[in-house]
Write a protein that holds these residues in place. Structure first.
Motif, PDB file in Angstrom:
ATOM      1  N   PHE A  78       0.844  -1.190   0.000  1.00  0.00           N
ATOM      2  CA  PHE A  78       0.000   0.000   0.000  1.00  0.00           C
ATOM      3  C   PHE A  78       0.878   1.238   0.000  1.00  0.00           C
ATOM      4  O   PHE A  78       2.062   1.182   0.359  1.00  0.00           O
ATOM      5  N   ALA A  79       0.288   2.343  -0.416  1.00  0.00           N
ATOM      6  CA  ALA A  79       0.985   3.630  -0.302  1.00  0.00           C
ATOM      7  C   ALA A  79       0.972   4.079   1.154  1.00  0.00           C
ATOM      8  O   ALA A  79       0.060   3.745   1.917  1.00  0.00           O
ATOM      9  N   SER A  80       1.985   4.827   1.535  1.00  0.00           N
ATOM     10  CA  SER A  80       2.086   5.274   2.923  1.00  0.00           C
ATOM     11  C   SER A  80       1.147   6.429   3.233  1.00  0.00           C
ATOM     12  O   SER A  80       0.949   6.773   4.394  1.00  0.00           O
ATOM     13  N   GLY A  81       0.542   7.047   2.235  1.00  0.00           N
ATOM     14  CA  GLY A  81      -0.374   8.148   2.474  1.00  0.00           C
ATOM     15  C   GLY A  81      -0.876   8.736   1.182  1.00  0.00           C
ATOM     16  O   GLY A  81      -0.499   8.318   0.087  1.00  0.00           O
ATOM     17  N   GLY A  82      -1.762   9.718   1.315  1.00  0.00           N
ATOM     18  CA  GLY A  82      -2.328  10.369   0.146  1.00  0.00           C
ATOM     19  C   GLY A  82      -3.632   9.741  -0.290  1.00  0.00           C
ATOM     20  O   GLY A  82      -4.007   8.647   0.153  1.00  0.00           O
ATOM     21  N   PHE A  83      -4.345  10.461  -1.141  1.00  0.00           N
ATOM     22  CA  PHE A  83      -5.634   9.984  -1.652  1.00  0.00           C
ATOM     23  C   PHE A  83      -5.737  10.353  -3.131  1.00  0.00           C
ATOM     24  O   PHE A  83      -5.669  11.536  -3.480  1.00  0.00           O
ATOM     25  N   PRO A  84      -5.891   9.366  -4.029  1.00  0.00           N
ATOM     26  CA  PRO A  84      -5.881   9.647  -5.469  1.00  0.00           C
ATOM     27  C   PRO A  84      -7.187  10.202  -6.012  1.00  0.00           C
ATOM     28  O   PRO A  84      -7.238  10.610  -7.179  1.00  0.00           O
ATOM     29  N   GLY A  85      -8.244  10.213  -5.221  1.00  0.00           N
ATOM     30  CA  GLY A  85      -9.550  10.664  -5.709  1.00  0.00           C
ATOM     31  C   GLY A  85     -10.404   9.497  -6.152  1.00  0.00           C
ATOM     32  O   GLY A  85      -9.941   8.355  -6.299  1.00  0.00           O
ATOM     33  N   TRP A  86     -11.692   9.787  -6.405  1.00  0.00           N
ATOM     34  CA  TRP A  86     -12.644   8.730  -6.733  1.00  0.00           C
ATOM     35  C   TRP A  86     -12.757   8.482  -8.233  1.00  0.00           C
ATOM     36  O   TRP A  86     -13.646   7.730  -8.655  1.00  0.00           O
ATOM     37  N   ASP A  87     -11.889   9.089  -9.042  1.00  0.00           N
ATOM     38  CA  ASP A  87     -11.880   8.765 -10.471  1.00  0.00           C
ATOM     39  C   ASP A  87     -11.499   7.305 -10.686  1.00  0.00           C
ATOM     40  O   ASP A  87     -11.946   6.672 -11.639  1.00  0.00           O
ATOM     41  N   ASN A  88     -10.657   6.795  -9.807  1.00  0.00           N
ATOM     42  CA  ASN A  88     -10.283   5.381  -9.819  1.00  0.00           C
ATOM     43  C   ASN A  88     -10.739   4.774  -8.493  1.00  0.00           C
ATOM     44  O   ASN A  88     -10.006   4.817  -7.505  1.00  0.00           O
ATOM     45  N   PRO A  89     -11.957   4.201  -8.436  1.00  0.00           N
ATOM     46  CA  PRO A  89     -12.482   3.703  -7.158  1.00  0.00           C
ATOM     47  C   PRO A  89     -11.596   2.647  -6.506  1.00  0.00           C
ATOM     48  O   PRO A  89     -11.466   2.625  -5.278  1.00  0.00           O
TER      49      PRO A  89
ATOM     50  N   LYS B 248      -8.165   1.340  -1.982  1.00  0.00           N
ATOM     51  CA  LYS B 248      -6.877   0.819  -1.527  1.00  0.00           C
ATOM     52  C   LYS B 248      -6.178   1.827  -0.625  1.00  0.00           C
ATOM     53  O   LYS B 248      -5.579   1.460   0.386  1.00  0.00           O
ATOM     54  N   SER B 249      -6.267   3.115  -0.954  1.00  0.00           N
ATOM     55  CA  SER B 249      -5.627   4.143  -0.131  1.00  0.00           C
ATOM     56  C   SER B 249      -6.328   4.304   1.214  1.00  0.00           C
ATOM     57  O   SER B 249      -5.720   4.796   2.175  1.00  0.00           O
ATOM     58  N   LEU B 250      -7.601   3.899   1.314  1.00  0.00           N
ATOM     59  CA  LEU B 250      -8.345   4.000   2.572  1.00  0.00           C
ATOM     60  C   LEU B 250      -8.242   2.743   3.424  1.00  0.00           C
ATOM     61  O   LEU B 250      -8.711   2.742   4.565  1.00  0.00           O
ATOM     62  N   THR B 251      -7.631   1.686   2.890  1.00  0.00           N
ATOM     63  CA  THR B 251      -7.619   0.397   3.592  1.00  0.00           C
ATOM     64  C   THR B 251      -6.823   0.467   4.891  1.00  0.00           C
ATOM     65  O   THR B 251      -7.322   0.101   5.961  1.00  0.00           O
ATOM     66  N   LEU B 252      -5.584   0.916   4.830  1.00  0.00           N
ATOM     67  CA  LEU B 252      -4.773   0.990   6.051  1.00  0.00           C
ATOM     68  C   LEU B 252      -5.365   1.952   7.082  1.00  0.00           C
ATOM     69  O   LEU B 252      -5.429   1.605   8.273  1.00  0.00           O
ATOM     70  N   PRO B 253      -5.812   3.156   6.693  1.00  0.00           N
ATOM     71  CA  PRO B 253      -6.463   4.014   7.694  1.00  0.00           C
ATOM     72  C   PRO B 253      -7.710   3.375   8.306  1.00  0.00           C
ATOM     73  O   PRO B 253      -7.951   3.515   9.511  1.00  0.00           O
ATOM     74  N   ALA B 254      -8.498   2.681   7.485  1.00  0.00           N
ATOM     75  CA  ALA B 254      -9.710   2.041   8.008  1.00  0.00           C
ATOM     76  C   ALA B 254      -9.366   0.940   8.992  1.00  0.00           C
ATOM     77  O   ALA B 254     -10.025   0.782  10.032  1.00  0.00           O
ATOM     78  N   ILE B 255      -8.323   0.166   8.698  1.00  0.00           N
ATOM     79  CA  ILE B 255      -7.901  -0.884   9.631  1.00  0.00           C
ATOM     80  C   ILE B 255      -7.413  -0.278  10.936  1.00  0.00           C
ATOM     81  O   ILE B 255      -7.733  -0.765  12.031  1.00  0.00           O
TER      82      ILE B 255
ATOM     83  N   ILE C 246      -9.190  12.649  13.258  1.00  0.00           N
ATOM     84  CA  ILE C 246      -8.267  13.736  12.939  1.00  0.00           C
ATOM     85  C   ILE C 246      -6.830  13.226  12.888  1.00  0.00           C
ATOM     86  O   ILE C 246      -6.078  13.504  11.947  1.00  0.00           O
ATOM     87  N   ILE C 247      -6.424  12.447  13.877  1.00  0.00           N
ATOM     88  CA  ILE C 247      -5.038  11.979  13.939  1.00  0.00           C
ATOM     89  C   ILE C 247      -4.751  11.018  12.794  1.00  0.00           C
ATOM     90  O   ILE C 247      -3.708  11.112  12.125  1.00  0.00           O
ATOM     91  N   ILE C 248      -5.668  10.091  12.529  1.00  0.00           N
ATOM     92  CA  ILE C 248      -5.444   9.108  11.465  1.00  0.00           C
ATOM     93  C   ILE C 248      -5.371   9.790  10.106  1.00  0.00           C
ATOM     94  O   ILE C 248      -4.521   9.440   9.263  1.00  0.00           O
ATOM     95  N   GLU C 249      -6.232  10.758   9.857  1.00  0.00           N
ATOM     96  CA  GLU C 249      -6.180  11.466   8.575  1.00  0.00           C
ATOM     97  C   GLU C 249      -4.879  12.229   8.409  1.00  0.00           C
ATOM     98  O   GLU C 249      -4.383  12.377   7.284  1.00  0.00           O
ATOM     99  N   ASN C 250      -4.309  12.685   9.505  1.00  0.00           N
ATOM    100  CA  ASN C 250      -3.028  13.379   9.418  1.00  0.00           C
ATOM    101  C   ASN C 250      -1.879  12.401   9.257  1.00  0.00           C
ATOM    102  O   ASN C 250      -0.897  12.711   8.576  1.00  0.00           O
ATOM    103  N   VAL C 251      -1.976  11.230   9.865  1.00  0.00           N
ATOM    104  CA  VAL C 251      -0.923  10.223   9.698  1.00  0.00           C
ATOM    105  C   VAL C 251      -0.814   9.784   8.243  1.00  0.00           C
ATOM    106  O   VAL C 251       0.283   9.634   7.692  1.00  0.00           O
ATOM    107  N   PHE C 252      -1.979   9.614   7.587  1.00  0.00           N
ATOM    108  CA  PHE C 252      -1.995   9.124   6.212  1.00  0.00           C
ATOM    109  C   PHE C 252      -2.178  10.249   5.187  1.00  0.00           C
ATOM    110  O   PHE C 252      -2.392   9.956   4.001  1.00  0.00           O
ATOM    111  N   PHE C 253      -2.138  11.501   5.633  1.00  0.00           N
ATOM    112  CA  PHE C 253      -2.270  12.654   4.738  1.00  0.00           C
ATOM    113  C   PHE C 253      -3.539  12.564   3.882  1.00  0.00           C
ATOM    114  O   PHE C 253      -3.508  12.798   2.664  1.00  0.00           O
TER     115      PHE C 253
END
Length: 314
Positions: free
Chosen positions: A162-173, A178-185, A254-261
């Protein structure tokens, strides 16, 4: 049922009024002059006066409060001092990260907690029960941001899955999920530990009721009585916890969103605090409080539907 709903609506309205007063006082009254606070101590007095006029801070505190509340009701959250765009635009851009993240984490925590709680309750006093309770105690004790950093170290840095952070947008669901998987866990594991313990306790308490013993006396196995009778009644406190968890996951990431940008509402509040953008902090905080109170109201309604005794009391 109608009286129950009306009572909850009155409670919801009073909670919103109290929350709005607290937020307004903490953000706009306690710091003193909001314009001077936003610009800093070394700001030019003329610049401060210009900002006060721009933010409509010339009126009394009561008039400013009612003006702010009226704007919120009409969907006008004000204009960000930092970004120079309406706060509502920032919210609409970022809410499509925070809500999917909260739902993703809630689904994960529920999928983990239900079978774990069932196994622990079915093996009460056994090795599996002790192991699960020990694991859930660890999950509650360890902060979710530590889980987040551990997940980044293992799955992003070491394994590169997985990527360590960032969000590519919903153009590619697929890439977005995948970018939300680690933060969700990271968000789901502590919540799953809490929910599993509640599920275990509720099932154990329900299994001691007379109607469960009657069902067992009629020849039903422990598994049949648990799934057919005990589980439904044990779901009443579990529903409450699930609703509270969604509120926490939506407003407390708030903290998780900042950890994963992640560009979500939590990171928006954090940026507003660091940049002294009080309009953003005030409006987004009130929006999150409103979401939490509405979710709690919906949980109360679901609770009343599941437990007719509440409707009779109302």
């Amino acid at each position: 049922m109608l009286r129950f709903i009306l009572g909850r609506l009155i409670s919801l309205s009073l909670s919103l009024v109290a929350a709005s007063l607290i937020i307004f006082v903490v953000i706009e009254v306690i710091p003193g002059d909001p314009a001077a606070f936003m610009l800093g101590l070394s700001a030019d007095p003329e610049t401060v006066e210009a900002l006060r006029a721009e933010l409509n801070l010339t009126g009394s505190k009561a008039s400013r409060y009612f003006q702010w509340i009226t704007g919120l009701v009409q969907g006008d959250f004000g204009t960000s001092y930092t970004y120079r765009v309406p706060v509502s635009e920032l919210v609409l851009q970022r809410i499509w990260v925070s809500i999917p993240l909260a739902l993703f984490a809630l689904i994960l925590s529920t999928l983990i907690a239900f079978p774990v709680g069932l196994i622990a309750a079915s093996n009460r006093g056994g090795a599996a029960d002790y192991a699960i309770m020990g694991g859930t105690q660890l999950g509650i004790a360890v902060p979710n941001f530590w889980f987040a950093m551990l997940l980044v170290l293992i799955f992003a840095v070491k394994l590169s899955w997985f990527a360590s952070g960032g969000f590519p947008g919903w153009d590619n669901p697929a890439a977005a999920m995948k970018s939300l998987t680690l933060p969700a866990i990271a968000l789901a594991l502590p919540q799953a530990a809490i929910l599993a313990r509640v599920m275990r306790s509720a099932l154990i308490e329900t299994q001691g009721q007379d109607y469960i013993r009657t069902a067992r006396a009629k020849g039903l196995t422990r598994r049949q009585t648990t799934l057919r009778h005990a589980l439904r009644n044990a779901m009443i406190p579990v529903l409450t916890i699930i609703g509270l968890q969604f509120s926490f996951l939506l407003a407390g990431a708030i903290i998780i969103e900042n950890v994963f940008f992640l560009p979500g509402l939590g990171r928006l509040i954090f940026q507003g605090i660091t940049q002294r953008d009080l309009i953003v902090v005030e409006s987004v905080t009130m929006l999150l409080v409103f979401a939490v109170i509405v979710v709690t109201f919906l949980v109360d309604i679901a609770y009343a539907i599941a437990d007719p005794r509440l409707r009779r009391r109302a």
